[in-house]
Design a protein around this motif. Structure first.
Motif, PDB file in Angstrom:
ATOM      1  N   GLN A  19       0.831  -1.182   0.000  1.00  0.00           N
ATOM      2  CA  GLN A  19       0.000   0.000   0.000  1.00  0.00           C
ATOM      3  C   GLN A  19       0.876   1.247   0.000  1.00  0.00           C
ATOM      4  OE1 GLN A  19      -0.823  -3.204   1.443  1.00  0.00           O
ATOM      5  NE2 GLN A  19      -0.661  -2.088   3.325  1.00  0.00           N
ATOM      6  N   PRO A  20       0.604   2.197  -0.877  1.00  0.00           N
ATOM      7  CA  PRO A  20       1.344   3.438  -0.823  1.00  0.00           C
ATOM      8  C   PRO A  20       0.834   4.260   0.347  1.00  0.00           C
ATOM      9  CG  PRO A  20      -0.361   3.606  -2.472  1.00  0.00           C
ATOM     10  CD  PRO A  20      -0.415   2.202  -1.923  1.00  0.00           C
ATOM     11  N   LEU A  21       1.719   4.886   1.049  1.00  0.00           N
ATOM     12  CA  LEU A  21       1.311   5.717   2.176  1.00  0.00           C
ATOM     13  C   LEU A  21       1.570   7.173   1.814  1.00  0.00           C
ATOM     14  CD1 LEU A  21       2.677   3.477   5.035  1.00  0.00           C
ATOM     15  CD2 LEU A  21       0.480   3.435   3.898  1.00  0.00           C
ATOM     16  N   VAL A  22       0.945   7.617   0.716  1.00  0.00           N
ATOM     17  CA  VAL A  22       1.186   8.962   0.213  1.00  0.00           C
ATOM     18  C   VAL A  22       0.388   9.963   1.025  1.00  0.00           C
ATOM     19  CG1 VAL A  22       1.056  10.436  -1.817  1.00  0.00           C
ATOM     20  CG2 VAL A  22       1.524   8.005  -2.078  1.00  0.00           C
ATOM     21  N   ILE A  23       1.053  10.987   1.468  1.00  0.00           N
ATOM     22  CA  ILE A  23       0.408  11.964   2.336  1.00  0.00           C
ATOM     23  C   ILE A  23       0.225  13.271   1.584  1.00  0.00           C
ATOM     24  CG2 ILE A  23       0.737  13.342   4.422  1.00  0.00           C
ATOM     25  CD1 ILE A  23       2.103  10.939   5.648  1.00  0.00           C
ATOM     26  N   LYS A 189       3.701   6.139 -13.175  1.00  0.00           N
ATOM     27  CA  LYS A 189       2.522   6.524 -13.951  1.00  0.00           C
ATOM     28  C   LYS A 189       1.328   6.863 -13.074  1.00  0.00           C
ATOM     29  CE  LYS A 189      -0.393   4.796 -17.751  1.00  0.00           C
ATOM     30  NZ  LYS A 189      -0.637   3.659 -18.673  1.00  0.00           N
ATOM     31  N   SER A 190       1.214   6.169 -11.919  1.00  0.00           N
ATOM     32  CA  SER A 190      -0.040   6.297 -11.163  1.00  0.00           C
ATOM     33  C   SER A 190       0.104   6.837  -9.744  1.00  0.00           C
ATOM     34  CB  SER A 190      -0.738   4.930 -11.088  1.00  0.00           C
ATOM     35  OG  SER A 190       0.091   3.988 -10.435  1.00  0.00           O
ATOM     36  N   ASP A 191       1.268   6.744  -9.149  1.00  0.00           N
ATOM     37  CA  ASP A 191       1.401   7.189  -7.758  1.00  0.00           C
ATOM     38  C   ASP A 191       1.742   8.670  -7.722  1.00  0.00           C
ATOM     39  OD1 ASP A 191       1.535   7.263  -5.055  1.00  0.00           O
ATOM     40  OD2 ASP A 191       3.261   5.932  -4.847  1.00  0.00           O
ATOM     41  N   ASN A 192       0.773   9.476  -8.148  1.00  0.00           N
ATOM     42  CA  ASN A 192       1.000  10.923  -8.218  1.00  0.00           C
ATOM     43  C   ASN A 192      -0.329  11.665  -8.116  1.00  0.00           C
ATOM     44  OD1 ASN A 192      -0.170  10.989 -10.972  1.00  0.00           O
ATOM     45  ND2 ASN A 192       1.744   9.980 -11.576  1.00  0.00           N
TER      46      ASN A 192
END
Length: 666
Positions: A19-23, A189-192
């Motif tokens: 899981q990305p933990l993008v804040i 491509k997608s984690d942004n």
């Protein structure tokens, strides 16, 4: 897990999906002020937490023929020729008679319940109907790495920071602004932010398919609601999961004593960190002796026994105290000692001393005097995906955004602490004493050993062409083979969170490939070449990768067979012979139960064996080390001996990867 499904657990969950933990703290919130968001929330996601939930794909029911083929392939590794031939006949009979009709009925029932998966209810029931004590049989633990700042590695400071970070996680989740769990196959491509803004414009009913176009795969988050204010309540025959999201207090346990105090105000805002810190400090300073009759030990009892004790406690006037325990946000267990040996730490965090942990709580945060911390969690409500997300977020937030510091002054008298006193008659005092003796005897029967191995790491293994998890599983298989010259029923848990209400599927690590590799490395025969040994290792990796992909996509055989069997039992029919075959019992009598979760925040994790003659093997392979945490019940099994065999196996495989032949060195 049938008994073996722990963490899914370290009991156990194998987390193959990350899981990305993008804040995104910069995202404004319409319903909350910026100051409140800064203080009370981890972040404000562009996407709602549940944005993808409605469109998640459903867990597939595998083709019956595929399931039976995989079942026989796994059975072949652990059965004698005679046993295998008999099982083949039974499986072929099932495939030709009861199987197809049972498969049709399972598919029909699944179509009538499109809001969930075919395995969800049976899996919850499997846990909740078990009458076994949940300690050792189900609850695993995962311990945190130390705070990188030594001055913050303090019981009071770290407890306060982790409590506040936990509350922030809870509030972010309940406000539906916790970043959704997404596995990004192509992160560039997608984690942004652009991806998230595009996804926000796609209706929830089809959002998953929009993400899929970017090779991003949202994960199920239905278990998260059970993390906080929740507990497993013992009932005769089948327990109950209860959540009271209105409660605002924390439960603290110390020396078998119970304390509660509010951590949220009347509006649901997190109280000032200094107030929470003051409350913890007052509890730490409480001179009360250890509870003479620690009723918390009842949560380690047989579930029917505990259910009857609970009713008796309520009849004696303890209903309010029990309700406060059940409804608390979570439990903080303060320990006065400071174990440093890995084996002592495992014992402290896995079971502790009688009455020091309320094992029914969905989440218990245990903190030693020296600031070592772990999560011990009840397993019925969920698996490692949700726990690991909580674990990572709390670890990072408590360090990156600490709210109390070594310089923080401890306020005196702040907070409103209430110590819970239980009313006990002589019968219940006697019951406590009996449960304490039983607890101590059971925990003393468990053996624990640990291995830290640093010859090679995850990146080294990848460069060799091996999958890191496959190498670890081969080391485990080889360790058992060295020790006992056998291949036995083995289990590795894999998350199926890629599907709606997915839980876990089983990877069966004992394969024809691992069996052959074990024989080449261990048995006395003409010495194999270095190339032959390496090719055998690579074949194991290829096979394990295939098993892992199948399991993650819901194409294993264990859950399918479990679902078919459960359907027959639900309908009150006669079990087909495939389920009464001794070989079916044998493959589900798991001797080598394994699980791993990987995160820089994790120091160690563990669980007990799922059978009296088995091993519980928690493991991890990290950038700088390999770790094994092994449990057993001697004399049936020998954990220290297993560790020695695992080390030898790792040494031998390292030699092969370095181009040397360990067999010629003998």
């Amino acid at each position: 897990m049938l008994k073996l499904h722990r963490f899914t657990t370290l009991r156990k969950t194998k987390l193959h999906l990350c899981q990305p933990l993008v804040i995104h703290p910069e995202i404004p919130a319409d319903s909350y002020s910026t100051s409140a968001a800064e203080r009370d929330f981890l972040h404000r996601s562009i996407l709602r937490t549940d944005h993808f939930q409605a469109s998640l794909p459903r867990l597939p029911i595998p083709q019956l023929e595929d399931t039976l083929k995989k079942y026989l392939e796994s059975q072949r590794q652990i059965l004698t020729d005679a046993e295998y031939d008999q099982t083949v006949d039974i499986v072929n009979k099932f495939k030709a008679t009861e199987g197809p009709d049972l498969q049709k009925r399972l598919i029909a029932k699944d179509k009538q319940n499109k809001h969930t998966s075919y395995i969800t209810k049976p899996w919850f029931d499997m846990y909740l109907k078990s009458r076994l004590p949940i300690v050792l049989n189900y609850n695993p633990f995962i311990s945190f790495q130390d705070d990188p700042r030594p001055e913050y590695q303090n019981q009071l400071i770290r407890s306060t920071n982790m409590i506040v970070s936990s509350l922030k996680f809870m509030k972010t989740l309940r406000a539906n602004v916790l970043e959704p769990d997404i596995y990004h196959l192509n992160p560039a491509k997608s984690d942004n932010t652009r991806f998230r803004k595009i996804m926000r414009m796609i209706p929830s009913s089809i959002a998953f398919y929009g993400a899929y176009m970017y090779k991003a795969f949202p994960l199920d988050m239905s278990q998260y609601k059970n993390i906080f204010n929740s507990t497993r309540v013992p009932r005769p025959g089948k327990d109950e999961l209860v959540v009271d999201s209105e409660a605002k207090h924390l439960l603290v346990m110390r020396n078998g004593n119970f304390y509660v105090f509010d951590v949220l105000d009347s509006n649901g805002n997190i109280l000032e960190p200094e107030v929470i810190m003051s409350s913890i400090h007052q509890i730490m300073q409480d001179p009360s002796p250890p509870a003479p009759h620690p009723v918390g030990v009842f949560t380690a009892e047989n579930r029917d026994t505990w259910a009857s004790y609970r009713e008796k406690l309520i009849s004696l006037g303890n209903e309010e105290a029990i309700k406060l325990i059940d409804s608390s946000v979570f439990s903080l267990c303060l320990e006065d000692d400071a174990p440093t040996d890995p084996n002592a730490i495992t014992r402290k965090f896995l079971h502790g001393e009688p009455g020091r942990i309320w094992f029914d709580k969905s989440l218990s945060l245990i903190m030693t005097r020296s600031g070592n911390a772990c999560v011990n969690f009840e397993h019925a409500w969920g698996d490692g995906v949700a726990v690991l997300r909580y674990f990572n977020e709390v670890f990072n937030d408590s360090i990156d955004k600490s709210v109390v510091h070594p310089s923080t002054n401890v306020q005196t008298g702040a907070g409103n602490i209430r110590k819970l006193e239980f009313k006990l008659d002589q019968e219940m005092k006697d019951n406590v004493e009996k449960s304490v003796k039983k607890f101590n005897a059971t925990m003393q029967s468990l053996d624990v050993d640990h291995l830290e191995y640093q010859k090679y790491t995850k990146s080294y293994v990848k460069k060799s062409g091996m999958g890191p998890d496959s190498l670890m599983q081969l080391a485990i298989q080889m360790a058992y083979y060295r020790q006992y010259k056998q291949t036995v029923a083995s289990y590795e848990s894999c998350s199926t969170a890629a599907f709606k209400h997915g839980r876990t599927e089983t990877i069966r690590p004992a394969t024809a490939e691992t069996k052959r590799a074990c024989m080449l490395f261990v048995d006395d025969h003409p010495t194999p070449s270095t190339e032959e040994l390496k090719n055998a290792m690579l074949a194991c990796s290829k096979k394990h990768g295939s098993l892992t992909r199948n399991a993650a996509m819901g194409q294993g055989f264990d859950r399918h067979l479990f679902g078919l069997r459960n359907l027959v039992e639900e309908e009150g029919g006669k079990l087909p012979e495939i389920f009464t075959d001794p070989s079916y019992q044998k493959i589900n009598h798991v001797i080598v139960s394994t699980s791993t979760v990987s995160s820089p925040a994790i120091l160690i994790g563990g669980f007990a064996p799922v059978t009296a003659d088995g091993f519980g093997v928690g493991y991890s392979i990290e950038p700088s080390r390999i770790g094994f945490n092994v449990t057993s019940y001697p004399p049936a099994r020998d954990a220290p001996g297993f560790i020695e065999c695992a080390k030898k196996s790792l040494d031998d495989m390292y030699e092969v990867l370095e181009g040397r032949n360990p067999r010629k060195a003998k």
